[in-house]
Design an enzyme around this catalytic site. Sequence first.
Site, PDB file in Angstrom:
ATOM      1  N   LYS A   1       0.839  -1.201   0.000  1.00  0.00           N
ATOM      2  CA  LYS A   1       0.000   0.000   0.000  1.00  0.00           C
ATOM      3  C   LYS A   1       0.878   1.256   0.000  1.00  0.00           C
ATOM      4  O   LYS A   1       0.680   2.169  -0.778  1.00  0.00           O
ATOM      5  CB  LYS A   1      -0.909  -0.040   1.225  1.00  0.00           C
ATOM      6  CG  LYS A   1      -1.852   1.124   1.366  1.00  0.00           C
ATOM      7  CD  LYS A   1      -2.822   0.888   2.501  1.00  0.00           C
ATOM      8  CE  LYS A   1      -3.562   2.161   2.839  1.00  0.00           C
ATOM      9  NZ  LYS A   1      -4.494   1.996   3.949  1.00  0.00           N
TER      10      LYS A   1
ATOM     11  N   GLU B   1      10.640  -4.668   4.389  1.00  0.00           N
ATOM     12  CA  GLU B   1      10.734  -6.079   3.992  1.00  0.00           C
ATOM     13  C   GLU B   1      10.377  -6.236   2.509  1.00  0.00           C
ATOM     14  O   GLU B   1      11.063  -6.923   1.746  1.00  0.00           O
ATOM     15  CB  GLU B   1       9.774  -6.950   4.818  1.00  0.00           C
ATOM     16  CG  GLU B   1      10.082  -7.033   6.298  1.00  0.00           C
ATOM     17  CD  GLU B   1       9.398  -5.950   7.115  1.00  0.00           C
ATOM     18  OE1 GLU B   1       9.119  -4.845   6.575  1.00  0.00           O
ATOM     19  OE2 GLU B   1       9.143  -6.196   8.293  1.00  0.00           O
TER      20      GLU B   1
HETATM   21  C1  G6Q Z   1      -2.494  -3.905   7.945  1.00  0.00           C
HETATM   22  C2  G6Q Z   1      -1.268  -3.289   8.392  1.00  0.00           C
HETATM   23  C3  G6Q Z   1       0.000  -3.976   7.952  1.00  0.00           C
HETATM   24  C4  G6Q Z   1       0.377  -3.674   6.505  1.00  0.00           C
HETATM   25  C5  G6Q Z   1       1.808  -4.122   6.271  1.00  0.00           C
HETATM   26  C6  G6Q Z   1       2.257  -3.891   4.860  1.00  0.00           C
HETATM   27  O1  G6Q Z   1      -3.592  -3.492   8.185  1.00  0.00           O
HETATM   28  O2  G6Q Z   1      -1.264  -1.954   8.104  1.00  0.00           O
HETATM   29  O3  G6Q Z   1      -0.053  -5.367   8.128  1.00  0.00           O
HETATM   30  O4  G6Q Z   1      -0.500  -4.294   5.631  1.00  0.00           O
HETATM   31  O5  G6Q Z   1       2.648  -3.474   7.170  1.00  0.00           O
HETATM   32  O6  G6Q Z   1       2.149  -2.564   4.513  1.00  0.00           O
HETATM   33  P1  G6Q Z   1       2.274  -2.100   3.012  1.00  0.00           P
HETATM   34  O7  G6Q Z   1       1.160  -2.714   2.243  1.00  0.00           O
HETATM   35  O8  G6Q Z   1       2.213  -0.606   3.031  1.00  0.00           O
HETATM   36  O9  G6Q Z   1       3.600  -2.613   2.526  1.00  0.00           O
END
Ligand code: G6Q
Length: 546
Positions: A206, A212
Amino acid sequence: MELISKSKEWRHLQLHKAEIAKLHVKDLFAADNHRFDKYSIKFHDILFDYSKNLINNDTMPLLLELAKSIGLRHKIEEMFAGEKINSTENRAVLHTALRNRSDEPVYVDSENVMPQIYEVLDHMKEFVESIHNGSWLGGSGLQITDVVNIGIGGSDLGPAMVVEALSAYKVPNLNVHFVSNVDASDIQSLLNGLNPETTLFIIASKTFTTQETITNALTAKNWILKSVPKDKIENHFVALSTNEKACIDFGINPKHMFQFWDWVGGRYSLWSAIGLSIALAIGFDNFEDLLAGAYEMDLHFRETPFERNIPVIMALLGIWYANFFDLASHAVIPYDEYLKKFPDFLQQLDMESNGKYIDKNSVKIDYKTGPIVWGTIGTNSQHSFFQLIHQGTQVIPVDFIACINNHNELENHHRILLSNFIAQTEALMKGKSEAEVLAELKAQGLDDKQIKSLVPHKVFTGNRPTNTILIKKLTPSALGKLIAMYEHKVFVMGCIWNINSFDQWGVELGKQLAKEVLKDLESDEKIYSHDSSTNGLINYIKQYKK
Ligand code: G6Q
């Protein structure tokens, strides 16, 4: 505003709990032949049986009073209508719009978001078809045989769970894999078995800043570059993100980017472009069936009176145990190999959403929130931790989930699976009395002394609460309903606790902290800037790292 724990509805439930604590569910069953009919709900291909809970005729009305006292109906409408209920991030929460199958518009800041959603769905469909029909080729002109979703948390757990759950719908000639951990062993062991010329990476993030994911994505890019000319590598990467600029900076062709929006929370994102790996694995029509199933559950949640509303009842039972019985955990046991990852998915959904101690008025609360959600598949779990569920000092409410029809019918496997599934819920409810144990031991010919010492060990108190969820068959539509059912359960619990179920500051903290330590691990200097434990650990690693 007064905390919910100070309300009269809460007090009534506390008093009622003292009454219920004197009862045994097996006596309630004995006294009422209609208990199953009274406390079970059928919704399309799902049956939800909550009759084996510690409830009597007074319990649900009192819990429903609690739900009404917080204006639950209005809160549900606020979510569906795109109000900015994620208050700490000033965002709407609209995973329901992603699966809206009606003609109804959904507005965020006076803009109907449905056209953008359909545009991305069309783009996804076109892309999925081009991979499936072989018109999308890798940089050296070969068809794609393997797709690797690189993402973590919400950008991994949902799609990975769904792809496995819907294994029976897998399209031929395409394998979909997931890499999430920054531990090199994750990506390395996968890449060892793949051909770069026929592999496509989906970078699912997102924010497109997650350490990672970006680390794994760069490793994937270098791996592809070894076999594919630089000007052709764009055929091997697509991105799912809200951050177009970062995707372009990474080298993704903007045409190969699938957009979603800040009103889609990570753990609620499998319905968005984040579901691209699902659509690739099972085909776009099946992906749409998944959305349609979730939409049906949305309608049920939005329109059904609370007395017959599955997510509302599930949530109220969760509140009953967490806040009035003081139970800290909740187990979920699917008796279905394909649902192996469902407990992991739920763990994030529930614990990241409701693991909070500050309420929406920024006040510290004085009652328990999010339970510890855990579990794994049956019958395997029966041979490990079920001992504690039956006879441990902590009572653990359990959701048992099974499908009536299996995708793999092999002789009598499924009947044995289902008989275990049913027998466990019956045993947890009924227990085993001293008289039953005595009779059993006498029949085995044990002497009085042996019997006396063995009896207490073999008695089961029972009265241990379970929900039973039966699905006719694990189809995309049924799975969509099941997931949406739990999403709404979590939402209702958050509403009652008056917390924001849609932020995740604990996750954000982790993202910041590691960056500081990384700098210290990279430097040649001895580190003194932390506490003595942290300094000691960093310096010890540096001393022994080859
Ligand atoms: C979910 C959290 C978390 C997120 C990850 C990956 O509700 O916010 O699990 O999905 O940290 O984030 P990105 O999609 O931004 O890489």
